[in-house]
Design a protein around this motif. Structure first.
Motif, short mmCIF file in Angstrom:
data_model
loop_
_atom_site.label_atom_id
_atom_site.label_comp_id
_atom_site.label_asym_id
_atom_site.label_seq_id
_atom_site.Cartn_x
_atom_site.Cartn_y
_atom_site.Cartn_z
N ASP A 111 29.09 50.21 34.45
CA ASP A 111 27.93 49.24 34.10
C ASP A 111 28.10 48.02 35.02
OD1 ASP A 111 26.27 46.98 33.16
OD2 ASP A 111 26.77 47.48 30.95
N MET A 112 27.29 47.77 35.77
CA MET A 112 27.18 46.91 36.96
C MET A 112 27.45 45.10 36.21
SD MET A 112 23.49 46.36 38.39
CE MET A 112 22.00 45.82 37.37
N ASN A 113 27.19 45.14 34.98
CA ASN A 113 27.41 43.79 34.27
C ASN A 113 28.78 43.78 33.65
OD1 ASN A 113 24.52 42.92 34.74
ND2 ASN A 113 24.08 44.64 33.33
N LYS A 114 29.87 44.71 33.93
CA LYS A 114 31.06 44.60 33.23
C LYS A 114 32.06 43.77 34.08
CE LYS A 114 30.90 48.41 29.99
NZ LYS A 114 31.67 49.71 29.83
N ILE A 115 31.88 42.35 33.94
CA ILE A 115 32.96 41.64 34.59
C ILE A 115 34.43 42.22 34.35
CG2 ILE A 115 34.04 39.23 34.98
CD1 ILE A 115 31.07 38.25 34.37
N GLU A 116 34.47 42.53 33.29
CA GLU A 116 36.08 42.91 32.68
C GLU A 116 36.49 44.27 33.53
OE1 GLU A 116 33.38 44.57 29.67
OE2 GLU A 116 33.58 42.92 30.71
N GLU A 117 35.74 44.94 34.36
CA GLU A 117 35.96 46.00 34.89
C GLU A 117 36.03 45.92 36.47
OE1 GLU A 117 34.94 49.56 31.80
OE2 GLU A 117 34.04 49.62 33.63
N ILE A 118 35.10 45.23 36.95
CA ILE A 118 35.20 44.93 38.46
C ILE A 118 34.78 43.48 38.66
CG2 ILE A 118 32.67 45.79 38.73
CD1 ILE A 118 33.63 47.24 41.05
N GLY A 119 35.47 43.01 39.87
CA GLY A 119 35.39 41.42 40.19
C GLY A 119 34.17 41.25 40.84
N CYS A 120 33.28 42.36 41.24
CA CYS A 120 32.13 41.97 41.60
C CYS A 120 30.86 42.41 40.95
CB CYS A 120 31.90 42.67 43.13
SG CYS A 120 32.26 44.54 43.18
N ALA A 121 31.14 42.63 39.70
CA ALA A 121 30.10 42.73 38.72
C ALA A 121 28.96 41.69 38.82
CB ALA A 121 30.42 42.45 37.29
N VAL A 122 27.65 42.01 38.54
CA VAL A 122 26.53 41.18 39.10
C VAL A 122 26.61 40.06 38.39
CG1 VAL A 122 23.98 41.04 38.58
CG2 VAL A 122 24.97 43.24 39.50
N PRO A 123 27.01 39.82 37.08
CA PRO A 123 27.02 38.56 36.57
C PRO A 123 27.97 37.48 37.23
CG PRO A 123 26.81 39.97 34.70
CD PRO A 123 27.20 40.81 35.91
N ALA A 124 29.32 37.99 37.78
CA ALA A 124 30.09 37.31 38.51
C ALA A 124 29.68 36.92 40.11
CB ALA A 124 31.46 38.28 38.74
N LEU A 125 28.83 37.87 40.58
CA LEU A 125 28.43 37.51 41.74
C LEU A 125 27.20 36.36 41.63
CD1 LEU A 125 27.64 40.97 43.14
CD2 LEU A 125 29.44 39.34 43.88
N THR A 126 26.54 36.40 40.43
CA THR A 126 25.66 35.39 40.28
C THR A 126 26.14 34.11 40.18
OG1 THR A 126 24.03 37.07 39.40
CG2 THR A 126 23.70 34.55 38.83
N GLU A 127 27.28 34.09 39.25
CA GLU A 127 28.04 32.82 38.96
C GLU A 127 28.65 32.37 39.88
OE1 GLU A 127 31.88 31.29 36.20
OE2 GLU A 127 31.14 33.38 36.08
N GLY A 128 29.22 33.13 40.95
CA GLY A 128 29.76 32.56 42.13
C GLY A 128 28.95 32.24 43.34
N ASN A 129 27.37 32.43 42.85
CA ASN A 129 26.66 31.96 43.93
C ASN A 129 26.59 32.86 45.37
OD1 ASN A 129 24.32 30.31 44.53
ND2 ASN A 129 25.34 28.87 45.58
N VAL A 130 26.87 34.16 45.10
CA VAL A 130 26.87 35.21 46.16
C VAL A 130 25.25 35.26 46.34
CG1 VAL A 130 27.46 37.16 46.94
CG2 VAL A 130 29.12 35.95 45.50
N LYS A 131 25.00 34.97 47.54
CA LYS A 131 23.58 35.46 48.00
C LYS A 131 23.38 36.60 48.94
CE LYS A 131 21.89 31.70 45.86
NZ LYS A 131 21.08 32.11 44.61
N LEU A 132 24.39 36.84 49.66
CA LEU A 132 24.27 38.36 50.29
C LEU A 132 25.53 39.04 50.05
CD1 LEU A 132 22.80 39.98 51.93
CD2 LEU A 132 23.79 39.10 54.04
N GLN A 133 25.81 40.18 49.36
CA GLN A 133 26.83 40.87 49.10
C GLN A 133 26.47 42.24 50.04
OE1 GLN A 133 30.15 40.47 47.23
NE2 GLN A 133 30.43 42.04 48.88
N VAL A 134 27.49 42.63 50.97
CA VAL A 134 27.90 43.92 51.56
C VAL A 134 28.31 45.02 50.72
CG1 VAL A 134 28.58 45.11 53.47
CG2 VAL A 134 27.98 42.77 53.97
N MET A 135 27.59 45.94 50.61
CA MET A 135 27.91 47.20 49.49
C MET A 135 28.67 48.22 50.42
SD MET A 135 27.16 45.96 46.42
CE MET A 135 25.83 44.73 45.53
#
Length: 333
Positions: free
Chosen positions: A27-51
């Motif tokens: 689940d791309m929203n599971k912060i507890e499983e991966i540090g680049c989960a979407v809510p974490a990227l949003t909170e960190g103000n990541v505007k561009l993420q290379v996948m």
């Protein structure tokens, strides 16, 4: 210490696509499983993420990569905060929007060409990946081990004939070659072939630190650092404990200061390298990240806050986003 004004962040490397295609019930929203989960990227103000589209060098690698490029395409089409960035106009929108822009990259060319098939078939698959994703920012020829293109960073092997042919294929395509997973010999051979054949191929190290600060094959020796600087590339600071200093939580600062001392002020950016590791059997690497760097929601601000006392606002902005932004704008101009 007062917090840094929330700067936009551009990050050159994460493995969210691997997680979403490989982990059951991902689940791309599971912060507890991966540090680049979407809510974490949003909170960190990541505007561009290379996948990154990552594969090991093994039978079935191309199918594994195809699933990830298809996942990228699906994410871009979903009604969510993720948007594919494929030109400079998209890039400007991403930096100004409330969502997260994303660009694909290939981490190991085994993802489009297996060891025993014609290279021409690999190039066709590469075109399919580019079609799915709209654009690729970079390609790494190898991962840790060697493959048909050359030696990975845990080998001493240099480039092969297929590796030279891949470089020839990339000439003028505005796709960077990434040195983060090459052996030193392969990196030098790549640069030599580019110069000898006068190829138009930008060079970056998407998620590597500095070997004189922490001796690890994944980190850049000084001569390669200087080549990236000379070629006006990028060097993305990696947050993995194994590549920073296994006992010093503030070692990332030392890598950044070292890069600045060596003249990399216009090259430094972030390449955090967040990936799923809960099923890892390599217990010696636990914890994979220091607590302050565990997830994107807090890590960038934490680092930038620590740097405030020694770096100017302009230097902080370069590290956070403007070096990467200007590089991509030149690349895609």
């Amino acid at each position: 210490m007062p917090h840094t004004t929330r700067l936009p962040i551009i990050d050159l490397h994460c493995d969210l696509l691997v997680y979403l295609t490989d982990v059951p019930n991902a689940d791309m929203n599971k912060i507890e499983e991966i540090g680049c989960a979407v809510p974490a990227l949003t909170e960190g103000n990541v505007k561009l993420q290379v996948m990154a589209i990552y594969t090991a060098t093994e039978i079935g690698s191309t199918r594994y990569a195809a699933l990830q490029s298809e996942m990228f395409k699906e994410l871009a089409q979903r009604d969510n905060c993720l948007t594919a960035v494929t030109d400079t106009a998209d890039l400007q929108k991403a930096l100004q929007s409330e969502g997260i822009g994303m660009i694909a990259a290939v981490e190991n060319a085994a993802g489009f060409c297996e060891e025993s098939e014609p290279l021409e078939e690999g190039f066709k698959r590469l075109e399919k990946i580019i079609d799915d994703c709209g654009r690729l920012l970079y390609i790494s020829l190898t991962h840790h081990t060697g493959n048909r293109f050359g030696g990975g960073n845990m080998t001493t092997q240099g480039i092969t004939t297929d590796g030279r042919m891949l470089l020839d294929y990339l000439h003028g395509r505005r796709i960077c070659v990434d040195l983060s997973h090459t052996s030193d010999a392969l990196a030098h051979d790549i640069l030599t072939h580019i110069d000898t054949e006068r190829l138009d191929i930008p060079i970056i190290a998407s998620h590597s630190n500095f070997r004189p600060v922490w001796a690890h094959n994944r980190n850049l020796p000084d001569e390669l650092t200087q080549e990236v600087i000379r070629r006006k590339g990028l060097i993305g600071m990696n947050f993995l404990r194994a590549f920073l200093n296994t006992s010093d939580p503030d070692a990332v600062l030392q890598h950044i200061y070292y890069g600045l001392e060596k003249g990399a002020g216009d090259c430094l950016c972030f390449g955090a390298d967040y990936f799923y590791f809960l099923d890892s059997t390599d217990k010696e690497r636990f914890p994979y990240y220091f607590t302050a760097h565990e997830q994107a929601g807090t890590s960038y601000t934490y680092i930038l806050d620590q740097l405030k006392e020694r770096l100017s606002k302009a230097q902080l902005e370069k590290l956070a986003y403007s070096n990467a932004r200007q590089f991509i704008e030149r690349l895609w101009a």
